[in-house]
Design a protein around this motif. Structure first.
Motif, PDB file in Angstrom:
ATOM      1  N   GLN A  20       0.800  -1.234   0.000  1.00 43.17           N
ATOM      2  CA  GLN A  20       0.000   0.000   0.000  1.00 43.17           C
ATOM      3  C   GLN A  20       0.832   1.284   0.000  1.00 43.17           C
ATOM      4  OE1 GLN A  20      -2.658  -0.554   3.339  1.00 43.17           O
ATOM      5  NE2 GLN A  20      -3.579  -2.324   2.346  1.00 43.17           N
ATOM      6  N   ARG A  21       2.083   1.216   0.473  1.00 40.43           N
ATOM      7  CA  ARG A  21       2.891   2.437   0.508  1.00 40.43           C
ATOM      8  C   ARG A  21       3.225   2.900  -0.898  1.00 40.43           C
ATOM      9  NH1 ARG A  21       7.163   4.525  -1.021  1.00 40.43           N
ATOM     10  NH2 ARG A  21       7.588   2.565  -2.098  1.00 40.43           N
ATOM     11  N   TRP A  22       3.031   4.143  -1.159  1.00 42.16           N
ATOM     12  CA  TRP A  22       3.562   4.720  -2.399  1.00 42.16           C
ATOM     13  C   TRP A  22       3.752   6.209  -2.199  1.00 42.16           C
ATOM     14  CZ3 TRP A  22       0.603   7.957  -5.815  1.00 42.16           C
ATOM     15  CH2 TRP A  22      -0.761   8.048  -5.527  1.00 42.16           C
ATOM     16  N   SER A  23       4.515   6.810  -3.089  1.00 39.12           N
ATOM     17  CA  SER A  23       4.898   8.213  -2.923  1.00 39.12           C
ATOM     18  C   SER A  23       3.953   9.112  -3.701  1.00 39.12           C
ATOM     19  CB  SER A  23       6.344   8.415  -3.402  1.00 39.12           C
ATOM     20  OG  SER A  23       7.211   7.506  -2.768  1.00 39.12           O
ATOM     21  N   GLY A  24       2.833   9.396  -3.103  1.00 37.56           N
ATOM     22  CA  GLY A  24       1.873  10.288  -3.740  1.00 37.56           C
ATOM     23  C   GLY A  24       2.275  11.752  -3.589  1.00 37.56           C
ATOM     24  N   ARG A  25       1.634  12.589  -4.355  1.00 38.83           N
ATOM     25  CA  ARG A  25       1.954  14.030  -4.328  1.00 38.83           C
ATOM     26  C   ARG A  25       0.756  14.900  -3.977  1.00 38.83           C
ATOM     27  NH1 ARG A  25       4.948  11.625  -8.400  1.00 38.83           N
ATOM     28  NH2 ARG A  25       7.189  11.998  -8.214  1.00 38.83           N
ATOM     29  N   ALA A  26      -0.444  14.322  -4.006  1.00 42.60           N
ATOM     30  CA  ALA A  26      -1.643  15.139  -3.758  1.00 42.60           C
ATOM     31  C   ALA A  26      -2.004  15.083  -2.273  1.00 42.60           C
ATOM     32  CB  ALA A  26      -2.802  14.612  -4.610  1.00 42.60           C
ATOM     33  N   GLY A  73      10.229  21.732  -9.119  1.00 39.66           N
ATOM     34  CA  GLY A  73       9.311  20.639  -9.457  1.00 39.66           C
ATOM     35  C   GLY A  73       8.639  20.045  -8.232  1.00 39.66           C
ATOM     36  N   ASN A  74       9.325  20.069  -7.111  1.00 40.88           N
ATOM     37  CA  ASN A  74       8.741  19.557  -5.873  1.00 40.88           C
ATOM     38  C   ASN A  74       7.833  20.594  -5.200  1.00 40.88           C
ATOM     39  OD1 ASN A  74       9.882  17.003  -6.039  1.00 40.88           O
ATOM     40  ND2 ASN A  74      11.764  17.656  -5.021  1.00 40.88           N
ATOM     41  N   LYS A  75       8.206  21.865  -5.329  1.00 41.16           N
ATOM     42  CA  LYS A  75       7.361  22.921  -4.730  1.00 41.16           C
ATOM     43  C   LYS A  75       5.949  22.853  -5.290  1.00 41.16           C
ATOM     44  CE  LYS A  75      10.780  26.460  -3.771  1.00 41.16           C
ATOM     45  NZ  LYS A  75      11.431  27.633  -4.298  1.00 41.16           N
ATOM     46  N   VAL A  84       4.037   9.544   3.256  1.00 41.05           N
ATOM     47  CA  VAL A  84       5.370  10.164   3.287  1.00 41.05           C
ATOM     48  C   VAL A  84       5.908  10.150   1.864  1.00 41.05           C
ATOM     49  CG1 VAL A  84       7.766   9.782   4.013  1.00 41.05           C
ATOM     50  CG2 VAL A  84       5.926   9.549   5.678  1.00 41.05           C
ATOM     51  N   HIS A  85       6.483  11.258   1.444  1.00 36.10           N
ATOM     52  CA  HIS A  85       7.138  11.302   0.120  1.00 36.10           C
ATOM     53  C   HIS A  85       8.547  11.855   0.332  1.00 36.10           C
ATOM     54  CE1 HIS A  85       6.514  11.731  -4.446  1.00 36.10           C
ATOM     55  NE2 HIS A  85       7.809  11.872  -4.200  1.00 36.10           N
ATOM     56  N   GLN A  86       9.528  11.022   0.042  1.00 36.59           N
ATOM     57  CA  GLN A  86      10.927  11.444   0.192  1.00 36.59           C
ATOM     58  C   GLN A  86      11.366  12.212  -1.047  1.00 36.59           C
ATOM     59  OE1 GLN A  86      13.482   8.193   1.889  1.00 36.59           O
ATOM     60  NE2 GLN A  86      11.712   6.920   1.395  1.00 36.59           N
ATOM     61  N   MET A  87      12.227  13.201  -0.831  1.00 37.26           N
ATOM     62  CA  MET A  87      12.685  14.030  -1.962  1.00 37.26           C
ATOM     63  C   MET A  87      14.193  14.283  -1.893  1.00 37.26           C
ATOM     64  SD  MET A  87       9.723  16.929  -1.814  1.00 37.26           S
ATOM     65  CE  MET A  87       9.884  17.061  -0.044  1.00 37.26           C
ATOM     66  N   GLY A  88      14.843  14.021  -3.029  1.00 36.53           N
ATOM     67  CA  GLY A  88      16.240  14.412  -3.158  1.00 36.53           C
ATOM     68  C   GLY A  88      16.353  15.789  -3.793  1.00 36.53           C
ATOM     69  N   GLY A  89      15.266  16.265  -4.342  1.00 36.45           N
ATOM     70  CA  GLY A  89      15.270  17.548  -5.045  1.00 36.45           C
ATOM     71  C   GLY A  89      15.118  18.731  -4.099  1.00 36.45           C
ATOM     72  N   PRO A 111       0.136   3.675 -12.762  1.00 31.18           N
ATOM     73  CA  PRO A 111       0.511   2.497 -11.972  1.00 31.18           C
ATOM     74  C   PRO A 111       1.980   2.542 -11.559  1.00 31.18           C
ATOM     75  CG  PRO A 111      -0.622   1.857 -14.000  1.00 31.18           C
ATOM     76  CD  PRO A 111      -0.341   3.318 -14.098  1.00 31.18           C
ATOM     77  N   ARG A 112       2.270   1.995 -10.399  1.00 35.41           N
ATOM     78  CA  ARG A 112       3.666   1.895  -9.950  1.00 35.41           C
ATOM     79  C   ARG A 112       4.341   0.795 -10.759  1.00 35.41           C
ATOM     80  NH1 ARG A 112       3.581   0.276  -4.123  1.00 35.41           N
ATOM     81  NH2 ARG A 112       5.740   0.951  -4.087  1.00 35.41           N
ATOM     82  N   SER A 113       5.645   0.961 -10.979  1.00 35.09           N
ATOM     83  CA  SER A 113       6.348  -0.092 -11.730  1.00 35.09           C
ATOM     84  C   SER A 113       7.738  -0.308 -11.137  1.00 35.09           C
ATOM     85  CB  SER A 113       6.452   0.286 -13.205  1.00 35.09           C
ATOM     86  OG  SER A 113       7.349   1.367 -13.340  1.00 35.09           O
ATOM     87  N   ARG A 114       8.277  -1.459 -11.408  1.00 33.59           N
ATOM     88  CA  ARG A 114       9.615  -1.813 -10.941  1.00 33.59           C
ATOM     89  C   ARG A 114      10.342  -2.622 -12.000  1.00 33.59           C
ATOM     90  NH1 ARG A 114       8.557   1.515  -7.575  1.00 33.59           N
ATOM     91  NH2 ARG A 114       8.989   1.414  -5.351  1.00 33.59           N
ATOM     92  N   LYS A 115      11.678  -2.627 -11.902  1.00 38.43           N
ATOM     93  CA  LYS A 115      12.484  -3.487 -12.777  1.00 38.43           C
ATOM     94  C   LYS A 115      12.179  -4.945 -12.435  1.00 38.43           C
ATOM     95  CE  LYS A 115      16.126  -0.060 -13.007  1.00 38.43           C
ATOM     96  NZ  LYS A 115      17.357   0.444 -12.416  1.00 38.43           N
TER      97      LYS A 115
HETATM   98  C1  LIG Z   1      16.077   9.342  -1.944  1.00 40.00           C
HETATM   99  C2  LIG Z   1      14.829   9.627  -2.731  1.00 40.00           C
HETATM  100  C3  LIG Z   1      14.718  10.827  -3.406  1.00 40.00           C
HETATM  101  C4  LIG Z   1      13.540  11.136  -4.117  1.00 40.00           C
HETATM  102  N1  LIG Z   1      13.414  12.364  -4.696  1.00 40.00           N
HETATM  103  C5  LIG Z   1      12.235  12.737  -5.203  1.00 40.00           C
HETATM  104  C6  LIG Z   1      12.012  14.077  -5.627  1.00 40.00           C
HETATM  105  O1  LIG Z   1      12.858  14.954  -5.500  1.00 40.00           O
HETATM  106  N2  LIG Z   1      10.801  14.378  -6.167  1.00 40.00           N
HETATM  107  C7  LIG Z   1       9.812  13.453  -6.287  1.00 40.00           C
HETATM  108  O2  LIG Z   1       8.729  13.807  -6.766  1.00 40.00           O
HETATM  109  N3  LIG Z   1       9.990  12.173  -5.874  1.00 40.00           N
HETATM  110  C8  LIG Z   1      11.150  11.798  -5.315  1.00 40.00           C
HETATM  111  N4  LIG Z   1      11.324  10.520  -4.834  1.00 40.00           N
HETATM  112  C9  LIG Z   1      10.238   9.546  -4.936  1.00 40.00           C
HETATM  113  C10 LIG Z   1      10.522   8.509  -5.994  1.00 40.00           C
HETATM  114  O3  LIG Z   1      10.365   9.070  -7.264  1.00 40.00           O
HETATM  115  C11 LIG Z   1       9.611   7.291  -5.751  1.00 40.00           C
HETATM  116  O4  LIG Z   1       9.925   6.700  -4.518  1.00 40.00           O
HETATM  117  C12 LIG Z   1       9.797   6.259  -6.842  1.00 40.00           C
HETATM  118  O5  LIG Z   1       9.391   6.746  -8.076  1.00 40.00           O
HETATM  119  C13 LIG Z   1       9.023   4.988  -6.536  1.00 40.00           C
HETATM  120  O6  LIG Z   1       7.678   5.261  -6.317  1.00 40.00           O
HETATM  121  P1  LIG Z   1       6.904   4.747  -5.014  1.00 40.00           P
HETATM  122  O7  LIG Z   1       7.611   5.336  -3.811  1.00 40.00           O
HETATM  123  O8  LIG Z   1       5.512   5.298  -5.174  1.00 40.00           O
HETATM  124  O9  LIG Z   1       6.953   3.271  -5.003  1.00 40.00           O
HETATM  125  C14 LIG Z   1      12.478  10.198  -4.164  1.00 40.00           C
HETATM  126  C15 LIG Z   1      12.609   8.967  -3.477  1.00 40.00           C
HETATM  127  C16 LIG Z   1      13.757   8.691  -2.760  1.00 40.00           C
HETATM  128  C17 LIG Z   1      13.846   7.395  -2.002  1.00 40.00           C
END
Ligand SMILES: Cc1cc2nc3c(=O)[nH]c(=O)nc-3n(C[C@H](O)[C@H](O)[C@H](O)COP(=O)(O)O)c2cc1C
Length: 202
Positions: A18-24, A79-81, A131-136, A180-184
């Motif tokens: 269920q975990r995924w990195s949503g933005r809304a 892009g993240n803002k 939770v959405h992690q960001m390197g940006g 949809p989420r995808s992976r290698k």
């Molecule tokens: C270290 C790290 C940095 C990331 N940086 C960004 C970011 O700057 N902007 C963004 O929209 N998503 C960012 N993400 C989210 C990834 O794009 C996302 O985890 C990946 O596409 C897989 O999607 P999921 O988490 O929904 O499974 C980051 C994730 C991680 C772990």
């Protein structure tokens, strides 16, 4: 949270699926203090090399301290803002680069800090939070702005909050949120016995 089906060869624990990195994010829903504490406890109880616990998190709550939240928000990449603006809480994950027992470089500090962030993400999923992690983000700017000592490396910013209901997702985010989420493929990531030999899937 909006459920996105994933392609798995065997069923996983529901939290992982269920975990995924949503933005809304739902701007109107704040994170209860008790839930924040649960996230921090989850990070705190992560494993670490030598039990060093190198992670440090700096947290900004938009309701409690809007000025500081804004200062942190301004360090995000454009892009993240665009989507992070509605998240009620921002965090910064930093790693302490030296072992406390001998002041030698801790080359696992970043590995451990990432693991703590993932533990927190799982606890968030269990609580219905996202939770959405960001390197940006501008790591130098945030280090300077919040007087973070040089022995800590600023690794990632994180948004925390509740996801918007699917029918309220703004058009600008809709397509990305519903993709949809995808992976290698498994066998290209995980090897058995020797490098490059994909694990047996049968
Ligand atoms: C270290 C790290 C940095 C990331 N940086 C960004 C970011 O700057 N902007 C963004 O929209 N998503 C960012 N993400 C989210 C990834 O794009 C996302 O985890 C990946 O596409 C897989 O999607 P999921 O988490 O929904 O499974 C980051 C994730 C991680 C772990």
């Amino acid at each position: 949270m909006l459920k996105k089906p994933i392609d798995v060869s065997v069923p996983l624990h529901a939290l992982l699926e269920q975990r995924w990195s949503g933005r809304a994010y739902d701007k109107a829903r704040t994170v209860a203090h008790e839930d924040l504490l649960a996230l921090l406890e989850a990070a705190r109880w992560s494993p670490s090399c030598y039990g060093e616990q190198p992670w440090r998190l700096l947290i900004w709550d938009r309701v409690k301290d809007p000025q500081a939240w804004q200062l942190a928000f301004d360090c995000l990449a454009e892009g993240n803002k665009m989507w992070a603006q509605d998240a009620p809480m921002l965090m910064l994950a930093c790693a302490s680069l030296l072992f406390s027992h001998n002041q030698q470089p801790n080359r696992w500090a970043e590995y451990d800090t990432g693991a703590a962030s993932m533990s927190m993400s799982m606890q968030a999923t269990a609580l219905g939070l996202m939770v959405h992690q960001m390197g940006g983000f501008d790591a130098l700017a945030i280090q300077d702005r919040f007087a973070i000592p040089a022995e800590y490396r600023c690794l990632a910013m994180l948004t925390v909050g509740y996801q918007l209901d699917a029918d309220r997702i703004p058009d600008a985010l809709r397509e990305r949120e519903l993709t949809p989420r995808s992976r290698k493929p498994l066998e290209t990531l995980f090897f058995s016995g020797q490098w490059g030999q994909g694990v047996d899937l049968l």
